[in-house]
Motif scaffolding. Structure first.
Motif, PDB file in Angstrom:
ATOM      1  N   UNK B 197       0.842  -1.200   0.000  1.00  0.00           N
ATOM      2  CA  UNK B 197       0.000   0.000   0.000  1.00  0.00           C
ATOM      3  C   UNK B 197       0.873   1.245   0.000  1.00  0.00           C
ATOM      4  N   UNK B 198       0.221   2.388  -0.124  1.00  0.00           N
ATOM      5  CA  UNK B 198       0.966   3.639  -0.028  1.00  0.00           C
ATOM      6  C   UNK B 198       1.680   3.657   1.325  1.00  0.00           C
ATOM      7  N   UNK B 199       2.824   4.268   1.381  1.00  0.00           N
ATOM      8  CA  UNK B 199       3.627   4.351   2.606  1.00  0.00           C
ATOM      9  C   UNK B 199       4.111   3.001   3.116  1.00  0.00           C
ATOM     10  N   UNK B 200       4.222   2.042   2.180  1.00  0.00           N
ATOM     11  CA  UNK B 200       4.827   0.753   2.514  1.00  0.00           C
ATOM     12  C   UNK B 200       6.218   0.985   3.112  1.00  0.00           C
ATOM     13  N   UNK B 201       6.573   0.181   4.104  1.00  0.00           N
ATOM     14  CA  UNK B 201       7.888   0.322   4.731  1.00  0.00           C
ATOM     15  C   UNK B 201       8.459  -1.061   5.053  1.00  0.00           C
ATOM     16  N   UNK B 202       9.698  -1.302   4.636  1.00  0.00           N
ATOM     17  CA  UNK B 202      10.327  -2.612   4.811  1.00  0.00           C
ATOM     18  C   UNK B 202      11.679  -2.421   5.477  1.00  0.00           C
ATOM     19  N   UNK B 203      11.955  -3.225   6.484  1.00  0.00           N
ATOM     20  CA  UNK B 203      13.228  -3.096   7.168  1.00  0.00           C
ATOM     21  C   UNK B 203      13.669  -4.460   7.694  1.00  0.00           C
ATOM     22  N   UNK B 204      14.961  -4.710   7.686  1.00  0.00           N
ATOM     23  CA  UNK B 204      15.460  -5.934   8.322  1.00  0.00           C
ATOM     24  C   UNK B 204      16.402  -5.519   9.444  1.00  0.00           C
ATOM     25  N   UNK B 212      13.057  -1.852  19.279  1.00  0.00           N
ATOM     26  CA  UNK B 212      13.257  -0.420  19.058  1.00  0.00           C
ATOM     27  C   UNK B 212      12.784   0.003  17.662  1.00  0.00           C
ATOM     28  N   UNK B 213      12.388  -0.975  16.836  1.00  0.00           N
ATOM     29  CA  UNK B 213      11.959  -0.641  15.468  1.00  0.00           C
ATOM     30  C   UNK B 213      10.604   0.068  15.490  1.00  0.00           C
ATOM     31  N   UNK B 214      10.370   0.823  14.430  1.00  0.00           N
ATOM     32  CA  UNK B 214       9.109   1.556  14.338  1.00  0.00           C
ATOM     33  C   UNK B 214       8.005   0.601  13.871  1.00  0.00           C
ATOM     34  N   UNK B 215       7.075   0.285  14.717  1.00  0.00           N
ATOM     35  CA  UNK B 215       5.982  -0.620  14.352  1.00  0.00           C
ATOM     36  C   UNK B 215       4.652  -0.034  14.826  1.00  0.00           C
ATOM     37  N   UNK B 216       3.575  -0.458  14.173  1.00  0.00           N
ATOM     38  CA  UNK B 216       2.239  -0.048  14.621  1.00  0.00           C
ATOM     39  C   UNK B 216       1.245  -1.160  14.284  1.00  0.00           C
ATOM     40  N   UNK B 217      -0.043  -0.870  14.315  1.00  0.00           N
ATOM     41  CA  UNK B 217      -1.055  -1.897  14.080  1.00  0.00           C
ATOM     42  C   UNK B 217      -1.058  -2.394  12.629  1.00  0.00           C
ATOM     43  N   UNK B 218      -0.410  -1.661  11.741  1.00  0.00           N
ATOM     44  CA  UNK B 218      -0.367  -2.096  10.338  1.00  0.00           C
ATOM     45  C   UNK B 218       0.976  -2.732   9.990  1.00  0.00           C
ATOM     46  N   UNK B 219       1.681  -3.194  11.039  1.00  0.00           N
ATOM     47  CA  UNK B 219       2.998  -3.800  10.842  1.00  0.00           C
ATOM     48  C   UNK B 219       2.933  -5.296  11.107  1.00  0.00           C
ATOM     49  N   UNK B 220       3.648  -6.063  10.304  1.00  0.00           N
ATOM     50  CA  UNK B 220       3.820  -7.489  10.562  1.00  0.00           C
ATOM     51  C   UNK B 220       5.315  -7.730  10.772  1.00  0.00           C
ATOM     52  N   UNK B 221       5.634  -8.536  11.784  1.00  0.00           N
ATOM     53  CA  UNK B 221       7.035  -8.764  12.161  1.00  0.00           C
ATOM     54  C   UNK B 221       7.383 -10.230  11.904  1.00  0.00           C
ATOM     55  N   UNK B 222       8.491 -10.459  11.210  1.00  0.00           N
ATOM     56  CA  UNK B 222       8.924 -11.818  10.844  1.00  0.00           C
ATOM     57  C   UNK B 222      10.241 -12.120  11.549  1.00  0.00           C
TER      58      UNK B 222
END
Lengths: 249, 249
Positions: B197-204, B212-222
Protein backbone atom coordinates in the motif's frame (compact mmCIF):
# COMPACT_ATOMS: atom_id res chain seq x y z
CA UNK A 1 -4.60 -15.75 -9.05
CA UNK A 2 -3.88 -12.12 -8.25
CA UNK A 3 -3.87 -9.34 -10.80
CA UNK A 4 -0.17 -8.81 -10.21
CA UNK A 5 0.61 -12.45 -10.96
CA UNK A 6 -1.35 -12.14 -14.20
CA UNK A 7 0.55 -8.97 -15.17
CA UNK A 8 3.91 -10.57 -14.48
CA UNK A 9 3.07 -13.72 -16.48
CA UNK A 10 1.92 -11.56 -19.37
CA UNK A 11 5.09 -9.45 -19.33
CA UNK A 12 7.89 -12.04 -19.06
CA UNK A 13 9.73 -13.79 -21.87
CA UNK A 14 10.45 -17.09 -20.10
CA UNK A 15 8.33 -19.13 -17.66
CA UNK A 16 9.86 -21.88 -15.52
CA UNK A 17 7.98 -24.37 -13.38
CA UNK A 18 7.06 -27.89 -12.42
CA UNK A 19 5.14 -29.31 -15.38
CA UNK A 20 1.83 -29.67 -13.48
CA UNK A 21 1.88 -25.98 -12.56
CA UNK A 22 2.93 -24.92 -16.04
CA UNK A 23 -0.14 -26.74 -17.34
CA UNK A 24 -2.37 -24.76 -14.96
CA UNK A 25 -1.26 -21.45 -16.51
CA UNK A 26 -0.76 -22.74 -20.07
CA UNK A 27 -3.50 -20.51 -21.58
CA UNK A 28 -1.78 -17.43 -20.15
CA UNK A 29 1.72 -18.12 -21.46
CA UNK A 30 1.10 -19.02 -25.06
CA UNK A 31 4.14 -18.41 -27.25
CA UNK A 32 6.57 -17.89 -24.38
CA UNK A 33 9.74 -19.88 -23.82
CA UNK A 34 9.07 -22.54 -21.19
CA UNK A 35 11.42 -24.31 -18.78
CA UNK A 36 9.36 -27.21 -17.50
CA UNK A 37 10.82 -30.01 -15.40
CA UNK A 38 9.66 -32.84 -13.16
CA UNK A 39 8.90 -32.67 -9.47
CA UNK A 40 12.35 -33.42 -8.04
CA UNK A 41 14.21 -31.14 -10.41
CA UNK A 42 13.66 -27.93 -8.44
CA UNK A 43 17.34 -27.03 -8.24
CA UNK A 44 17.93 -27.51 -11.99
CA UNK A 45 14.81 -25.48 -12.79
CA UNK A 46 15.84 -22.56 -10.60
CA UNK A 47 19.40 -22.62 -11.92
CA UNK A 48 18.13 -22.53 -15.50
CA UNK A 49 15.77 -19.64 -14.72
CA UNK A 50 18.53 -17.62 -13.05
CA UNK A 51 20.79 -18.25 -16.02
CA UNK A 52 18.14 -16.93 -18.41
CA UNK A 53 17.56 -13.86 -16.27
CA UNK A 54 21.27 -13.08 -16.07
CA UNK A 55 21.42 -13.47 -19.84
CA UNK A 56 18.98 -10.58 -20.04
CA UNK A 57 15.64 -12.33 -20.41
CA UNK A 58 12.77 -11.56 -18.07
CA UNK A 59 11.80 -14.83 -16.42
CA UNK A 60 9.03 -15.97 -14.07
CA UNK A 61 9.21 -19.08 -11.89
CA UNK A 62 5.71 -20.34 -11.12
CA UNK A 63 4.65 -22.17 -7.96
CA UNK A 64 1.23 -23.30 -6.88
CA UNK A 65 -0.18 -21.47 -3.87
CA UNK A 66 2.18 -18.80 -2.55
CA UNK A 67 5.74 -18.92 -3.89
CA UNK A 68 7.09 -18.12 -0.42
CA UNK A 69 5.32 -20.81 1.62
CA UNK A 70 7.03 -24.21 1.31
CA UNK A 71 7.69 -23.26 -2.29
CA UNK A 72 10.26 -22.03 -4.75
CA UNK A 73 11.11 -18.49 -3.61
CA UNK A 74 13.44 -19.67 -0.86
CA UNK A 75 15.41 -21.80 -3.28
CA UNK A 76 16.13 -18.79 -5.50
CA UNK A 77 17.78 -17.06 -2.54
CA UNK A 78 19.60 -20.24 -1.45
CA UNK A 79 20.96 -20.62 -4.96
CA UNK A 80 21.99 -16.99 -5.45
CA UNK A 81 23.72 -16.88 -2.09
CA UNK A 82 25.73 -20.03 -2.79
CA UNK A 83 26.66 -18.82 -6.26
CA UNK A 84 27.41 -15.31 -5.01
CA UNK A 85 24.92 -13.71 -7.41
CA UNK A 86 23.98 -10.19 -6.35
CA UNK A 87 20.27 -9.34 -6.31
CA UNK A 88 18.11 -6.26 -5.78
CA UNK A 89 14.37 -5.73 -5.23
CA UNK A 90 12.29 -4.50 -8.19
CA UNK A 91 11.92 -0.93 -6.99
CA UNK A 92 15.63 -0.51 -6.40
CA UNK A 93 16.91 2.73 -7.90
CA UNK A 94 20.56 1.99 -7.22
CA UNK A 95 22.88 1.90 -10.21
CA UNK A 96 23.31 -1.77 -9.39
CA UNK A 97 19.85 -2.45 -10.78
CA UNK A 98 21.17 -1.82 -14.30
CA UNK A 99 24.26 -3.97 -13.92
CA UNK A 100 23.76 -7.08 -16.00
CA UNK A 101 25.45 -9.27 -13.40
CA UNK A 102 22.81 -8.34 -10.87
CA UNK A 103 19.49 -10.09 -10.65
CA UNK A 104 16.39 -7.95 -10.20
CA UNK A 105 14.00 -10.13 -8.24
CA UNK A 106 10.34 -9.63 -7.36
CA UNK A 107 8.51 -12.21 -5.26
CA UNK A 108 4.81 -12.05 -6.18
CA UNK A 109 2.66 -13.26 -3.29
CA UNK A 110 -0.19 -15.67 -3.94
CA UNK A 111 -2.96 -17.50 -2.11
CA UNK A 112 -1.25 -20.24 -0.10
CA UNK A 113 -2.97 -23.62 0.35
CA UNK A 114 -3.48 -22.67 3.98
CA UNK A 115 -5.70 -19.74 2.95
CA UNK A 116 -7.49 -21.51 0.08
CA UNK A 117 -8.18 -24.55 2.26
CA UNK A 118 -9.21 -22.48 5.26
CA UNK A 119 -11.68 -20.50 3.15
CA UNK A 120 -13.28 -23.73 1.91
CA UNK A 121 -13.56 -25.08 5.45
CA UNK A 122 -14.90 -21.85 6.97
CA UNK A 123 -12.50 -19.92 9.16
CA UNK A 124 -10.17 -22.26 11.07
CA UNK A 125 -7.27 -19.75 11.09
CA UNK A 126 -8.85 -16.76 12.75
CA UNK A 127 -6.52 -17.24 15.71
CA UNK A 128 -2.86 -18.19 16.25
CA UNK A 129 -1.68 -21.10 14.13
CA UNK A 130 1.45 -23.06 13.25
CA UNK A 131 2.29 -24.44 9.81
CA UNK A 132 4.32 -27.67 9.81
CA UNK A 133 5.42 -29.82 6.87
CA UNK A 134 5.41 -33.55 7.59
CA UNK A 135 7.96 -34.19 4.84
CA UNK A 136 11.18 -35.50 6.33
CA UNK A 137 13.02 -35.44 3.00
CA UNK A 138 14.73 -32.13 3.82
CA UNK A 139 14.05 -31.91 7.57
CA UNK A 140 14.97 -34.43 10.29
CA UNK A 141 11.88 -36.18 11.70
CA UNK A 142 13.01 -35.39 15.28
CA UNK A 143 12.64 -31.65 14.59
CA UNK A 144 9.21 -32.17 13.01
CA UNK A 145 8.12 -34.11 16.12
CA UNK A 146 9.43 -31.40 18.38
CA UNK A 147 7.42 -28.79 16.47
CA UNK A 148 4.24 -30.90 16.56
CA UNK A 149 4.63 -31.33 20.30
CA UNK A 150 5.28 -27.61 20.90
CA UNK A 151 2.38 -26.48 18.70
CA UNK A 152 -0.01 -28.96 20.28
CA UNK A 153 1.01 -28.06 23.83
CA UNK A 154 0.63 -24.31 23.25
CA UNK A 155 -2.83 -24.80 21.70
CA UNK A 156 -2.05 -23.48 18.22
CA UNK A 157 -4.33 -24.40 15.35
CA UNK A 158 -1.99 -26.65 13.34
CA UNK A 159 -1.78 -26.69 9.55
CA UNK A 160 -0.03 -29.73 8.12
CA UNK A 161 1.57 -29.56 4.68
CA UNK A 162 2.76 -32.68 2.82
CA UNK A 163 0.90 -35.06 5.15
CA UNK A 164 1.61 -38.13 3.04
CA UNK A 165 3.18 -39.33 -0.18
CA UNK A 166 3.55 -42.71 -1.84
CA UNK A 167 6.76 -43.35 0.08
CA UNK A 168 5.80 -41.64 3.36
CA UNK A 169 2.72 -43.15 4.94
CA UNK A 170 3.22 -43.23 8.72
CA UNK A 171 3.88 -39.53 9.54
CA UNK A 172 0.24 -38.45 9.78
CA UNK A 173 -0.59 -41.20 12.26
CA UNK A 174 2.42 -40.27 14.36
CA UNK A 175 1.39 -36.59 14.27
CA UNK A 176 -2.07 -37.60 15.49
CA UNK A 177 -0.59 -39.54 18.43
CA UNK A 178 1.54 -36.56 19.47
CA UNK A 179 -1.29 -34.03 19.21
CA UNK A 180 -3.72 -36.34 21.08
CA UNK A 181 -1.48 -36.03 24.16
CA UNK A 182 -2.61 -32.39 24.44
CA UNK A 183 -5.90 -32.14 22.61
CA UNK A 184 -9.35 -33.71 22.82
CA UNK A 185 -10.00 -36.63 20.49
CA UNK A 186 -13.14 -34.91 19.16
CA UNK A 187 -11.19 -31.82 18.02
CA UNK A 188 -12.36 -30.98 14.49
CA UNK A 189 -9.85 -31.60 11.72
CA UNK A 190 -10.42 -30.15 8.26
CA UNK A 191 -8.97 -32.00 5.31
CA UNK A 192 -8.76 -30.18 1.98
CA UNK A 193 -7.32 -31.65 -1.21
CA UNK A 194 -6.76 -29.75 -4.47
CA UNK A 195 -8.38 -26.56 -3.09
CA UNK A 196 -10.01 -24.49 -5.85
CA UNK A 197 -8.97 -26.99 -8.52
CA UNK A 198 -10.70 -29.81 -10.37
CA UNK A 199 -11.36 -32.74 -8.02
CA UNK A 200 -11.34 -30.48 -4.99
CA UNK A 201 -12.25 -32.45 -1.87
CA UNK A 202 -13.27 -31.08 1.55
CA UNK A 203 -13.96 -33.08 4.67
CA UNK A 204 -14.21 -32.43 8.40
CA UNK A 205 -13.32 -35.35 10.67
CA UNK A 206 -12.19 -35.72 14.29
CA UNK A 207 -8.58 -35.76 15.49
CA UNK A 208 -9.17 -39.36 16.55
CA UNK A 209 -9.94 -40.37 12.95
CA UNK A 210 -7.48 -38.04 11.23
CA UNK A 211 -5.00 -40.75 10.25
CA UNK A 212 -7.65 -42.79 8.43
CA UNK A 213 -8.73 -39.93 6.15
CA UNK A 214 -7.81 -39.95 2.49
CA UNK A 215 -4.84 -37.60 2.07
CA UNK A 216 -1.98 -37.18 -0.39
CA UNK A 217 0.69 -34.65 -1.37
CA UNK A 218 -1.99 -32.24 -2.56
CA UNK A 219 -3.81 -32.27 0.77
CA UNK A 220 -3.61 -29.70 3.56
CA UNK A 221 -4.77 -30.73 7.04
CA UNK A 222 -6.17 -28.21 9.58
CA UNK A 223 -6.22 -29.39 13.20
CA UNK A 224 -8.37 -27.21 15.43
CA UNK A 225 -7.20 -25.65 18.68
CA UNK A 226 -9.16 -26.24 21.90
CA UNK A 227 -11.53 -23.43 20.89
CA UNK A 228 -12.16 -24.48 17.28
CA UNK A 229 -15.53 -25.96 16.50
CA UNK A 230 -17.71 -27.34 13.77
CA UNK A 231 -20.93 -25.56 12.84
CA UNK A 232 -23.14 -26.97 10.08
CA UNK A 233 -20.65 -28.07 7.40
CA UNK A 234 -18.05 -25.48 8.44
CA UNK A 235 -15.11 -25.39 10.81
CA UNK A 236 -13.99 -22.20 12.54
CA UNK A 237 -11.87 -20.85 15.35
CA UNK A 238 -13.41 -17.93 17.25
CA UNK A 239 -11.31 -14.84 17.75
CA UNK A 240 -13.09 -14.29 21.04
CA UNK A 241 -15.55 -11.53 20.18
CA UNK A 242 -18.47 -13.49 21.56
CA UNK A 243 -16.96 -13.56 25.04
CA UNK A 244 -15.82 -9.95 24.94
CA UNK A 245 -18.71 -8.14 23.29
CA UNK A 246 -21.53 -10.55 24.05
CA UNK A 247 -23.18 -11.10 20.70
CA UNK A 248 -26.92 -11.36 21.41
CA UNK A 249 -28.49 -14.69 20.55
CA UNK B 1 -6.61 -8.71 -5.08
CA UNK B 2 -7.67 -12.00 -6.66
CA UNK B 3 -9.94 -12.27 -9.67
CA UNK B 4 -12.55 -14.02 -7.55
CA UNK B 5 -12.59 -11.16 -5.03
CA UNK B 6 -13.11 -8.72 -7.91
CA UNK B 7 -15.97 -10.81 -9.33
CA UNK B 8 -17.68 -11.03 -5.95
CA UNK B 9 -17.38 -7.30 -5.31
CA UNK B 10 -18.80 -6.60 -8.75
CA UNK B 11 -21.75 -8.94 -8.23
CA UNK B 12 -23.03 -8.06 -4.75
CA UNK B 13 -25.64 -5.45 -3.81
CA UNK B 14 -24.24 -4.50 -0.40
CA UNK B 15 -20.65 -4.10 0.82
CA UNK B 16 -19.81 -3.97 4.55
CA UNK B 17 -16.43 -3.14 6.05
CA UNK B 18 -14.23 -1.06 8.27
CA UNK B 19 -14.15 2.40 6.70
CA UNK B 20 -10.40 2.28 5.86
CA UNK B 21 -10.87 -0.93 3.87
CA UNK B 22 -14.04 0.34 2.18
CA UNK B 23 -11.97 3.30 0.96
CA UNK B 24 -9.40 0.93 -0.57
CA UNK B 25 -12.06 -0.68 -2.80
CA UNK B 26 -14.19 2.44 -3.32
CA UNK B 27 -13.59 2.60 -7.09
CA UNK B 28 -14.89 -0.97 -7.44
CA UNK B 29 -18.14 -0.55 -5.52
CA UNK B 30 -19.55 2.62 -6.97
CA UNK B 31 -23.32 2.82 -6.58
CA UNK B 32 -23.61 -0.08 -4.13
CA UNK B 33 -25.17 0.11 -0.70
CA UNK B 34 -22.39 0.43 1.88
CA UNK B 35 -22.26 -0.55 5.55
CA UNK B 36 -19.16 1.20 6.84
CA UNK B 37 -18.28 1.39 10.51
CA UNK B 38 -15.30 2.20 12.72
CA UNK B 39 -12.60 -0.15 13.86
CA UNK B 40 -14.16 -1.48 17.06
CA UNK B 41 -17.61 -2.01 15.57
CA UNK B 42 -16.89 -5.41 14.04
CA UNK B 43 -19.80 -7.14 15.73
CA UNK B 44 -22.33 -4.51 14.66
CA UNK B 45 -20.98 -4.58 11.10
CA UNK B 46 -21.25 -8.35 10.80
CA UNK B 47 -24.72 -8.38 12.35
CA UNK B 48 -25.90 -5.74 9.88
CA UNK B 49 -24.41 -7.66 6.95
CA UNK B 50 -26.08 -10.91 8.02
CA UNK B 51 -29.39 -9.10 8.40
CA UNK B 52 -29.13 -7.76 4.84
CA UNK B 53 -28.25 -11.18 3.48
CA UNK B 54 -31.17 -12.85 5.26
CA UNK B 55 -33.42 -10.12 3.86
CA UNK B 56 -32.43 -11.38 0.41
CA UNK B 57 -29.66 -9.02 -0.60
CA UNK B 58 -26.28 -10.34 -1.71
CA UNK B 59 -23.70 -8.87 0.63
CA UNK B 60 -19.88 -8.88 0.82
CA UNK B 61 -17.91 -8.18 3.99
CA UNK B 62 -14.45 -6.87 3.10
CA UNK B 63 -11.29 -7.38 5.15
CA UNK B 64 -7.75 -6.39 4.35
CA UNK B 65 -5.39 -9.30 3.71
CA UNK B 66 -7.10 -12.67 3.97
CA UNK B 67 -10.57 -12.65 5.53
CA UNK B 68 -9.78 -15.84 7.42
CA UNK B 69 -6.50 -14.83 9.09
CA UNK B 70 -7.05 -12.70 12.19
CA UNK B 71 -9.95 -11.16 10.28
CA UNK B 72 -13.70 -11.11 9.86
CA UNK B 73 -14.61 -14.57 8.56
CA UNK B 74 -14.44 -16.17 12.00
CA UNK B 75 -16.81 -13.58 13.44
CA UNK B 76 -19.47 -14.44 10.85
CA UNK B 77 -19.43 -18.05 12.06
CA UNK B 78 -19.32 -17.02 15.74
CA UNK B 79 -22.34 -14.79 15.18
CA UNK B 80 -24.38 -17.30 13.17
CA UNK B 81 -23.72 -20.06 15.68
CA UNK B 82 -24.81 -17.91 18.62
CA UNK B 83 -27.91 -16.73 16.77
CA UNK B 84 -28.68 -20.22 15.47
CA UNK B 85 -28.64 -19.09 11.84
CA UNK B 86 -28.24 -22.01 9.45
CA UNK B 87 -25.62 -21.66 6.72
CA UNK B 88 -24.50 -23.59 3.65
CA UNK B 89 -21.47 -23.31 1.35
CA UNK B 90 -21.97 -21.69 -2.08
CA UNK B 91 -21.94 -24.89 -4.10
CA UNK B 92 -24.53 -26.55 -1.87
CA UNK B 93 -27.27 -28.17 -3.94
CA UNK B 94 -29.44 -29.07 -0.97
CA UNK B 95 -32.95 -27.65 -0.93
CA UNK B 96 -31.80 -25.73 2.11
CA UNK B 97 -29.81 -23.42 -0.14
CA UNK B 98 -33.05 -21.90 -1.41
CA UNK B 99 -34.60 -21.45 2.01
CA UNK B 100 -34.62 -17.78 2.82
CA UNK B 101 -33.78 -18.40 6.48
CA UNK B 102 -30.53 -20.01 5.48
CA UNK B 103 -27.39 -18.05 4.75
CA UNK B 104 -25.34 -19.03 1.69
CA UNK B 105 -21.80 -18.15 2.62
CA UNK B 106 -18.62 -18.11 0.55
CA UNK B 107 -15.29 -17.19 2.13
CA UNK B 108 -13.07 -15.72 -0.59
CA UNK B 109 -9.39 -16.19 0.27
CA UNK B 110 -6.97 -13.31 -0.13
CA UNK B 111 -3.30 -12.51 0.27
CA UNK B 112 -2.67 -12.36 4.03
CA UNK B 113 -0.20 -9.83 5.43
CA UNK B 114 2.09 -12.74 6.20
CA UNK B 115 2.38 -13.52 2.47
CA UNK B 116 2.52 -9.93 1.25
CA UNK B 117 5.14 -9.04 3.86
CA UNK B 118 7.16 -12.20 3.27
CA UNK B 119 7.26 -11.53 -0.48
CA UNK B 120 8.59 -8.02 0.13
CA UNK B 121 11.27 -9.34 2.49
CA UNK B 122 12.32 -12.23 0.27
CA UNK B 123 11.28 -15.69 1.45
CA UNK B 124 11.26 -15.92 5.25
CA UNK B 125 8.40 -18.46 5.33
CA UNK B 126 9.79 -21.25 3.18
CA UNK B 127 9.90 -23.48 6.24
CA UNK B 128 7.69 -24.14 9.28
CA UNK B 129 6.31 -21.02 10.94
CA UNK B 130 3.92 -19.90 13.67
CA UNK B 131 1.62 -16.88 13.49
CA UNK B 132 0.95 -15.15 16.82
CA UNK B 133 -1.06 -12.00 17.52
CA UNK B 134 0.37 -9.85 20.31
CA UNK B 135 -3.02 -8.26 20.96
CA UNK B 136 -4.24 -9.18 24.41
CA UNK B 137 -7.63 -7.53 23.93
CA UNK B 138 -9.33 -10.84 23.14
CA UNK B 139 -6.64 -13.30 24.33
CA UNK B 140 -5.07 -13.57 27.81
CA UNK B 141 -1.42 -12.44 27.79
CA UNK B 142 -0.36 -15.64 29.59
CA UNK B 143 -1.49 -17.73 26.59
CA UNK B 144 0.33 -15.41 24.17
CA UNK B 145 3.53 -15.80 26.23
CA UNK B 146 3.13 -19.55 26.27
CA UNK B 147 2.83 -19.58 22.48
CA UNK B 148 5.87 -17.31 22.01
CA UNK B 149 7.90 -19.58 24.27
CA UNK B 150 6.77 -22.76 22.48
CA UNK B 151 7.37 -21.35 19.00
CA UNK B 152 10.80 -20.00 19.95
CA UNK B 153 11.88 -23.24 21.60
CA UNK B 154 10.83 -25.40 18.63
CA UNK B 155 12.66 -23.10 16.19
CA UNK B 156 9.65 -21.95 14.17
CA UNK B 157 9.94 -18.80 12.10
CA UNK B 158 7.56 -16.52 14.04
CA UNK B 159 5.17 -14.04 12.43
CA UNK B 160 3.80 -11.44 14.82
CA UNK B 161 0.49 -9.71 14.05
CA UNK B 162 -0.67 -6.61 15.95
CA UNK B 163 2.76 -5.97 17.50
CA UNK B 164 1.80 -2.61 18.94
CA UNK B 165 -1.00 -0.06 19.20
CA UNK B 166 -1.38 3.31 20.87
CA UNK B 167 -2.49 1.63 24.08
CA UNK B 168 -0.28 -1.46 23.90
CA UNK B 169 3.41 -0.63 23.80
CA UNK B 170 5.29 -3.23 25.89
CA UNK B 171 4.28 -6.52 24.24
CA UNK B 172 6.90 -6.46 21.47
CA UNK B 173 9.73 -5.94 23.95
CA UNK B 174 8.43 -8.78 26.09
CA UNK B 175 8.19 -11.03 23.02
CA UNK B 176 11.82 -10.20 22.21
CA UNK B 177 12.94 -11.18 25.71
CA UNK B 178 11.15 -14.53 25.50
CA UNK B 179 12.48 -15.37 22.05
CA UNK B 180 16.04 -14.33 22.99
CA UNK B 181 16.08 -17.17 25.53
CA UNK B 182 16.16 -19.61 22.60
CA UNK B 183 17.50 -17.71 19.63
CA UNK B 184 20.67 -15.84 18.73
CA UNK B 185 20.55 -12.06 19.18
CA UNK B 186 21.70 -11.57 15.58
CA UNK B 187 18.71 -13.51 14.17
CA UNK B 188 17.28 -11.47 11.27
CA UNK B 189 13.89 -9.85 11.90
CA UNK B 190 11.88 -8.46 9.00
CA UNK B 191 9.53 -5.60 9.71
CA UNK B 192 6.92 -4.73 7.09
CA UNK B 193 4.33 -1.99 7.43
CA UNK B 194 1.45 -1.34 5.00
CA UNK B 195 2.65 -4.05 2.58
CA UNK B 196 1.70 -3.25 -1.04
CA UNK B 197 0.00 0.00 0.00
CA UNK B 198 0.97 3.64 -0.03
CA UNK B 199 3.63 4.35 2.61
CA UNK B 200 4.83 0.75 2.51
CA UNK B 201 7.89 0.32 4.73
CA UNK B 202 10.33 -2.61 4.81
CA UNK B 203 13.23 -3.10 7.17
CA UNK B 204 15.46 -5.93 8.32
CA UNK B 205 16.91 -5.61 11.84
CA UNK B 206 18.29 -8.05 14.41
CA UNK B 207 16.29 -9.76 17.13
CA UNK B 208 18.32 -7.78 19.64
CA UNK B 209 17.03 -4.50 18.19
CA UNK B 210 13.53 -5.63 17.32
CA UNK B 211 11.78 -3.76 20.13
CA UNK B 212 13.26 -0.42 19.06
CA UNK B 213 11.96 -0.64 15.47
CA UNK B 214 9.11 1.56 14.34
CA UNK B 215 5.98 -0.62 14.35
CA UNK B 216 2.24 -0.05 14.62
CA UNK B 217 -1.06 -1.90 14.08
CA UNK B 218 -0.37 -2.10 10.34
CA UNK B 219 3.00 -3.80 10.84
CA UNK B 220 3.82 -7.49 10.56
CA UNK B 221 7.03 -8.76 12.16
CA UNK B 222 8.92 -11.82 10.84
CA UNK B 223 11.43 -13.36 13.27
CA UNK B 224 13.79 -15.79 11.60
CA UNK B 225 14.44 -19.34 12.78
CA UNK B 226 17.97 -20.53 13.50
CA UNK B 227 18.44 -21.21 9.77
CA UNK B 228 17.06 -17.91 8.42
CA UNK B 229 19.54 -15.46 7.03
CA UNK B 230 19.95 -12.10 5.38
CA UNK B 231 21.37 -11.89 1.86
CA UNK B 232 21.79 -8.50 0.21
CA UNK B 233 18.60 -6.63 1.17
CA UNK B 234 16.55 -9.81 1.48
CA UNK B 235 15.70 -12.24 4.27
CA UNK B 236 15.01 -15.91 3.62
CA UNK B 237 14.72 -19.27 5.29
CA UNK B 238 16.24 -22.17 3.34
CA UNK B 239 14.12 -25.23 2.78
CA UNK B 240 17.26 -27.30 2.88
CA UNK B 241 17.90 -28.03 -0.79
CA UNK B 242 21.47 -26.79 -0.59
CA UNK B 243 22.39 -29.43 1.96
CA UNK B 244 20.50 -32.20 0.20
CA UNK B 245 21.29 -31.61 -3.43
CA UNK B 246 24.50 -29.67 -3.17
CA UNK B 247 23.89 -26.63 -5.32
CA UNK B 248 27.20 -25.91 -7.05
CA UNK B 249 28.78 -22.58 -6.23
Amino acid sequence: MTRRAGQVLASVEVVAGYSTYIDLVRPLIDGKEIISTGMTKEVARVEAAIEQALAGKSCAIVSSGDAGIYAMAGLVFETCKIKGIAMVPPGSDSKAANDKNILRLEVVPGIPALCAGAALLGAPLTHDFAAISLSDLLTPWELIEQRLEAAARADFVIVLYNPKSKKRNWQLGKARDIILRHRDKDTPVGIVSRAMRAEQNIKIVTLDDMHTAEVDMQTTVFIGSSTSSKYMDFMYTPRGYAKKYEIQS
